[in-house]
Motif scaffolding. Sequence first.
Motif, mmCIF file in Angstrom:
data_model
loop_
_atom_site.group_PDB
_atom_site.id
_atom_site.type_symbol
_atom_site.label_atom_id
_atom_site.label_comp_id
_atom_site.label_asym_id
_atom_site.label_seq_id
_atom_site.Cartn_x
_atom_site.Cartn_y
_atom_site.Cartn_z
ATOM 1 N N LEU A 15 0.839 -1.196 0.000
ATOM 2 C CA LEU A 15 0.000 0.000 0.000
ATOM 3 C C LEU A 15 0.873 1.244 0.000
ATOM 4 N N ASN A 16 0.460 2.244 -0.788
ATOM 5 C CA ASN A 16 1.214 3.501 -0.785
ATOM 6 C C ASN A 16 0.738 4.379 0.363
ATOM 7 N N GLU A 17 1.266 5.599 0.451
ATOM 8 C CA GLU A 17 0.935 6.483 1.583
ATOM 9 C C GLU A 17 -0.541 6.888 1.598
ATOM 10 N N ASP A 18 -1.244 6.729 0.465
ATOM 11 C CA ASP A 18 -2.668 7.045 0.401
ATOM 12 C C ASP A 18 -3.548 5.827 0.689
ATOM 13 N N GLY A 19 -2.932 4.702 1.038
ATOM 14 C CA GLY A 19 -3.680 3.485 1.323
ATOM 15 C C GLY A 19 -4.145 2.760 0.075
ATOM 16 N N LYS A 20 -3.530 3.053 -1.056
ATOM 17 C CA LYS A 20 -3.897 2.406 -2.316
ATOM 18 C C LYS A 20 -2.908 1.292 -2.628
ATOM 19 N N ALA A 21 -3.401 0.275 -3.322
ATOM 20 C CA ALA A 21 -2.591 -0.891 -3.667
ATOM 21 C C ALA A 21 -2.294 -0.896 -5.163
ATOM 22 N N PRO A 22 -1.146 -1.474 -5.546
ATOM 23 C CA PRO A 22 -0.853 -1.581 -6.979
ATOM 24 C C PRO A 22 -1.840 -2.546 -7.644
ATOM 25 N N LEU A 23 -2.451 -2.095 -8.726
ATOM 26 C CA LEU A 23 -3.434 -2.913 -9.427
ATOM 27 C C LEU A 23 -2.824 -4.239 -9.879
ATOM 28 N N SER A 24 -1.575 -4.213 -10.306
ATOM 29 C CA SER A 24 -0.931 -5.451 -10.777
ATOM 30 C C SER A 24 -0.849 -6.487 -9.652
ATOM 31 N N GLU A 25 -0.572 -6.048 -8.436
ATOM 32 C CA GLU A 25 -0.492 -6.974 -7.303
ATOM 33 C C GLU A 25 -1.864 -7.565 -6.992
ATOM 34 N N LEU A 26 -2.897 -6.733 -7.054
ATOM 35 C CA LEU A 26 -4.254 -7.220 -6.803
ATOM 36 C C LEU A 26 -4.676 -8.234 -7.860
ATOM 37 N N VAL A 27 -4.347 -7.961 -9.112
ATOM 38 C CA VAL A 27 -4.684 -8.893 -10.192
ATOM 39 C C VAL A 27 -3.922 -10.205 -10.009
ATOM 40 N N ASN A 28 -2.653 -10.126 -9.622
ATOM 41 C CA ASN A 28 -1.886 -11.348 -9.359
ATOM 42 C C ASN A 28 -2.533 -12.170 -8.250
ATOM 43 N N GLU A 29 -3.018 -11.504 -7.212
ATOM 44 C CA GLU A 29 -3.676 -12.215 -6.115
ATOM 45 C C GLU A 29 -4.978 -12.859 -6.582
ATOM 46 N N ILE A 30 -5.715 -12.176 -7.451
ATOM 47 C CA ILE A 30 -6.940 -12.759 -8.014
ATOM 48 C C ILE A 30 -6.591 -14.020 -8.796
ATOM 49 N N LEU A 31 -5.518 -13.946 -9.581
ATOM 50 C CA LEU A 31 -5.105 -15.092 -10.393
ATOM 51 C C LEU A 31 -4.682 -16.278 -9.524
ATOM 52 N N ARG A 32 -4.096 -16.001 -8.367
ATOM 53 C CA ARG A 32 -3.642 -17.069 -7.462
ATOM 54 C C ARG A 32 -4.769 -17.635 -6.612
ATOM 55 N N SER A 33 -5.826 -16.867 -6.436
ATOM 56 C CA SER A 33 -6.903 -17.257 -5.534
ATOM 57 C C SER A 33 -7.838 -18.272 -6.175
ATOM 58 N N SER A 34 -8.321 -19.196 -5.363
ATOM 59 C CA SER A 34 -9.325 -20.139 -5.847
ATOM 60 C C SER A 34 -10.735 -19.562 -5.730
ATOM 61 N N ASP A 35 -10.856 -18.358 -5.135
ATOM 62 C CA ASP A 35 -12.163 -17.720 -4.974
ATOM 63 C C ASP A 35 -12.637 -17.021 -6.244
ATOM 64 N N PHE A 36 -11.723 -16.799 -7.189
ATOM 65 C CA PHE A 36 -12.057 -16.054 -8.393
ATOM 66 C C PHE A 36 -11.639 -16.847 -9.624
ATOM 67 N N PHE A 37 -12.416 -16.739 -10.682
ATOM 68 C CA PHE A 37 -12.026 -17.314 -11.964
ATOM 69 C C PHE A 37 -11.914 -16.161 -12.949
ATOM 70 N N ILE A 38 -10.769 -16.038 -13.600
ATOM 71 C CA ILE A 38 -10.535 -14.925 -14.504
ATOM 72 C C ILE A 38 -9.663 -15.395 -15.659
ATOM 73 N N THR A 39 -10.055 -15.030 -16.868
ATOM 74 C CA THR A 39 -9.303 -15.409 -18.062
ATOM 75 C C THR A 39 -8.259 -14.341 -18.381
ATOM 76 N N ASP A 40 -7.331 -14.668 -19.271
ATOM 77 C CA ASP A 40 -6.333 -13.683 -19.706
ATOM 78 C C ASP A 40 -7.009 -12.464 -20.332
ATOM 79 N N ALA A 41 -8.040 -12.697 -21.116
ATOM 80 C CA ALA A 41 -8.765 -11.582 -21.750
ATOM 81 C C ALA A 41 -9.407 -10.689 -20.690
ATOM 82 N N GLN A 42 -9.947 -11.292 -19.639
ATOM 83 C CA GLN A 42 -10.550 -10.508 -18.559
ATOM 84 C C GLN A 42 -9.491 -9.732 -17.777
ATOM 85 N N VAL A 43 -8.311 -10.329 -17.609
ATOM 86 C CA VAL A 43 -7.215 -9.613 -16.937
ATOM 87 C C VAL A 43 -6.891 -8.348 -17.724
ATOM 88 N N LYS A 44 -6.796 -8.478 -19.037
ATOM 89 C CA LYS A 44 -6.484 -7.315 -19.873
ATOM 90 C C LYS A 44 -7.586 -6.264 -19.765
#
Length: 117
Positions: A51-80
């Motif tokens: 998290l940066n000083e404004d409490g925001k997270a890098p979008l790339s890190e959040l997307v990586n976590e979505i890809l690793r999680s079994s709670d979400f299903f996301i395709t490469d096209a949806q990632v883009k």
Amino acid sequence: GVLEDSGAVALSNLAIPLVNGEAQGLLDVDADSDPEETRKLFQLFSTTLSLNEDGKAPLSELVNEILRSSDFFITDAQVKELLGCDSSLESCMIDAEEKYVSFSEFVILYRKELSYK
């Protein structure tokens, strides 16, 4: 687990009001139409270590976590789509490292691009 014993659990009660307060009128659908999804997204966001000083997270890190999680299903096209990028997936992820989002922005983006298509 560790989260249950930390102060972060108290924040989990704030996830839905924060989204509702900031997202009101920004989505075509009710911002809290899926409270379970909101909870999962909040758990994912709250574990971000970059998290940066404004409490925001890098979008790339959040997307990586979505890809690793079994709670979400996301395709490469949806990632883009989520990253708002038309080039290669690798290039999109690199560009997204510079984009930081708040929890509410993340939920709005996720739902706009993935949940309600």
